[in-house]
Structure formats: C-alpha cells, structure tokens
Design a protein around this motif. Structure first.
Motif, mmCIF file in Angstrom:
data_model
loop_
_atom_site.group_PDB
_atom_site.id
_atom_site.type_symbol
_atom_site.label_atom_id
_atom_site.label_comp_id
_atom_site.label_asym_id
_atom_site.label_seq_id
_atom_site.Cartn_x
_atom_site.Cartn_y
_atom_site.Cartn_z
ATOM 1 N N ASN A 1 -2.361 6.985 -6.353
ATOM 2 C CA ASN A 1 -3.011 5.606 -6.492
ATOM 3 C C ASN A 1 -4.186 5.615 -5.557
ATOM 4 O O ASN A 1 -4.526 4.731 -4.690
ATOM 5 C CB ASN A 1 -1.767 4.667 -5.926
ATOM 6 N N GLY B 1 0.805 6.510 2.377
ATOM 7 C CA GLY B 1 1.585 5.477 2.390
ATOM 8 C C GLY B 1 1.674 4.563 3.600
ATOM 9 O O GLY B 1 1.322 5.327 4.753
ATOM 10 N N TYR C 1 2.559 2.816 -1.523
ATOM 11 C CA TYR C 1 3.545 3.645 -2.338
ATOM 12 C C TYR C 1 3.876 4.424 -1.042
ATOM 13 O O TYR C 1 3.030 4.777 -0.126
ATOM 14 C CB TYR C 1 2.608 4.412 -3.251
#
Length: 296
Positions: free
Chosen positions: A101, A48, A74
């Motif tokens: 992701n 992230g 994220y």
C-alpha cells in the motif's frame, strides 16, 4: 552529477530467519549497495505504525540509508525464510501488508523528477495500490539516454501475472533475470524450446531493451546489449548465504554504468561484489574498500 538520485522501490520487510530477523527486501538491499559506491540513493516503500515498522526506520538510519517511507495503516511486512542445506532461501511472504500500500504522494512525484535510475520488481506489484504507484513513478521520471529503469523481475511464490511482467518489461530499459526465472517467463510467453541465450536475444529485441542481465548462479552471468554479449564466470568463494547477492550485483552494475564504465568492466565488478556478499551473512554487509575504490 546533479539530479542523479538512484531509487530502490517496493517491499521493505523483515526476513524472519531461523536465527532471528533481518532487514530484507530487494529495494533496500539495492539502495544500500548503491550508496556504498558514493551515489545518492533512496528506498521508497511503506511500513506499518507498529514496532516492526519503527525498527525498519531505525535500521535504515543506522545504515545511513535515506528513504521515502510512508507509514500506512497496515502491518509491516514479514517473510518467513527457511534455508535449505545449500543455504538457498525459500520464502513465505505475508500478504495485505504495508508495502502493498505505497501511496503516490506529491513528495514521491518530486523524487521521481530527480531520479536518474530506479530498480523495481514484480513482487511489490502484486497489489493494485503499490503497482499504480510504481507505474506512475516510472512515467514521471525524466526521459533521456542516461536514465536507467531496471526491472529486477524477482519472481516470488505466485505473486506475478503475465500482464504485470509484460507491462514492466515495456516500461523498463534494463531487465535483470536469473536462469530459473527465464525458464518460467519463456514458458509463460510461449518460447520454451530454445536455449537461454536465444531467449535473452528475443526479450532484448521484443521490449527494445538497452541491456538484459542474466545471472546463472555458479554458472556465471551474462549481459546482453544489442549486438554483443558479455560473459563473466562466477568467482569461487566460501558461501555463507546467498541472501541479497543478486541485489548487490544489480546495484554494483548500475553504479558502474552511471559512473561511465563500459559494460564489460561494470559486469566484472558486479560479479566480484556479489561473490563477496555471498561470503558474508545477511544482505547488507559493508563492502571492503578495495571493492569500493574500483569506482572512485
């Protein structure tokens, strides 16, 4: 050995232990240990745009660990780790995080074309984005005898399905599994009542694998190849913790195989290195020269 990058692909996260946080995730452990044997490695994951993500990238740099790590919107992954009296970890893995992701980018496609060996697990396939990225990477990798696609099954909590396991076994040519996982998988696949070795022979044949590695903790480990099996006893050591020991086993075995060592020799060295990692705290200790020199 040109075009011979070795990739660990999947989760990059912080293991939050009682004594503080440690860099975790099987792919990084695998890539780190492979690089200690002088092979060029990459960690493929996502973090992230946050403090924990920056710390992961800094940490990789400090360890001279090369990555293809995307920054995504994220949170960086964390895992709460509790150790039992024997030092065996149990995990609470946060969901909806960066490594769920991992995008498939042109750069990642380029890396796949130069990859000789990749290690991937089931955990990073719990979300559709990372699962598709892993599958596309495996499909783009060059075909050939020397290619290793290692599925280190790594069952965690309930983050796997029969469909994901079947698909990964079809796509890999080396399966790494431990005795507990083998029991779970055989129950799922409907051959519960036979002994561990027979289960391994069934999986080896059914999925047309080059090798199946079965680790049984203190009870030793096996490497099945069509027609023969290698068994190595687990060296007796003073255990600090078992975190990352399995990843170091896989990395050492693959490094030895890529260096042209016979299965038996690769297996013996893998057992030795993972026993050493058990004597150290954390998943990424620096290996002593006497172990590294065995592949020079």
């Amino acid at each position: 050995m040109n075009n011979t990058i070795v990739v660990g692909m999947g989760e990059a996260l912080w293991d939050v232990l009682p004594e503080g946080k440690k860099l975790g995730g099987a792919p990084a452990n695998f890539a780190y240990h492979i690089s200690q044997f002088g092979l060029e490695s990459r960690v493929v994951s996502a973090v992230g745009d946050d403090k924990l993500g920056i710390e992961i990238l800094d940490n990789f740099r400090e360890k001279k660990l090369n990555g293809m790590i995307e920054v995504v919107p994220y949170p960086t992954g964390t895992v709460q780790v509790e150790l039992d009296a024997e030092g065996v970890p149990c995990y609470d893995i946060k969901e909806g995080v960066a490594w769920d992701n991992i995008p498939f980018t042109p750069a990642l496609e380029g890396l796949a074309r130069q990859t000789r060996a990749v290690c991937f697990g089931s955990l990073a396939q719990r979300s559709v984005v990372s699962r598709e990225t892993i599958n596309r990477f495996l499909d783009v990798m060059p075909e050939g005898d020397g290619q290793c696609k290692i599925f280190d099954i790594n069952l965690r909590q309930g983050f796997y399905t029969k469909e994901i396991l079947c698909n990964s076994m079809r796509k890999c040519n080396i399966l790494k599994i431990n005795d507990e996982e083998l029991v779970t998988v055989s129950r799922m696949f409907g051959y519960p009542g036979i002994d561990l070795q027979d289960k391994c022979w069934i999986l080896l044949a059914k999925y047309n694998l080059k090798m199946l590695i079965l680790t049984c903790g203190v009870n030793g480990s096996y490497v099945f190849t069509p027609g023969e099996v290698s068994f190595v006893e687990t060296p007796k050591v003073e255990v600090a913790d078992t975190v990352g020991a399995g990843d170091s086993f896989t990395a050492t075995f693959v490094a030895a195989i890529l260096n042209g060592k016979p299965v038996g020799e690769a297996h013996k060295l893998a057992a030795e290195v993972s026993a050493y990692v058990c004597t150290q705290n954390g998943a990424m200790p620096v290996l002593p020269d006497y172990l590294k020199d065995k592949l020079r």
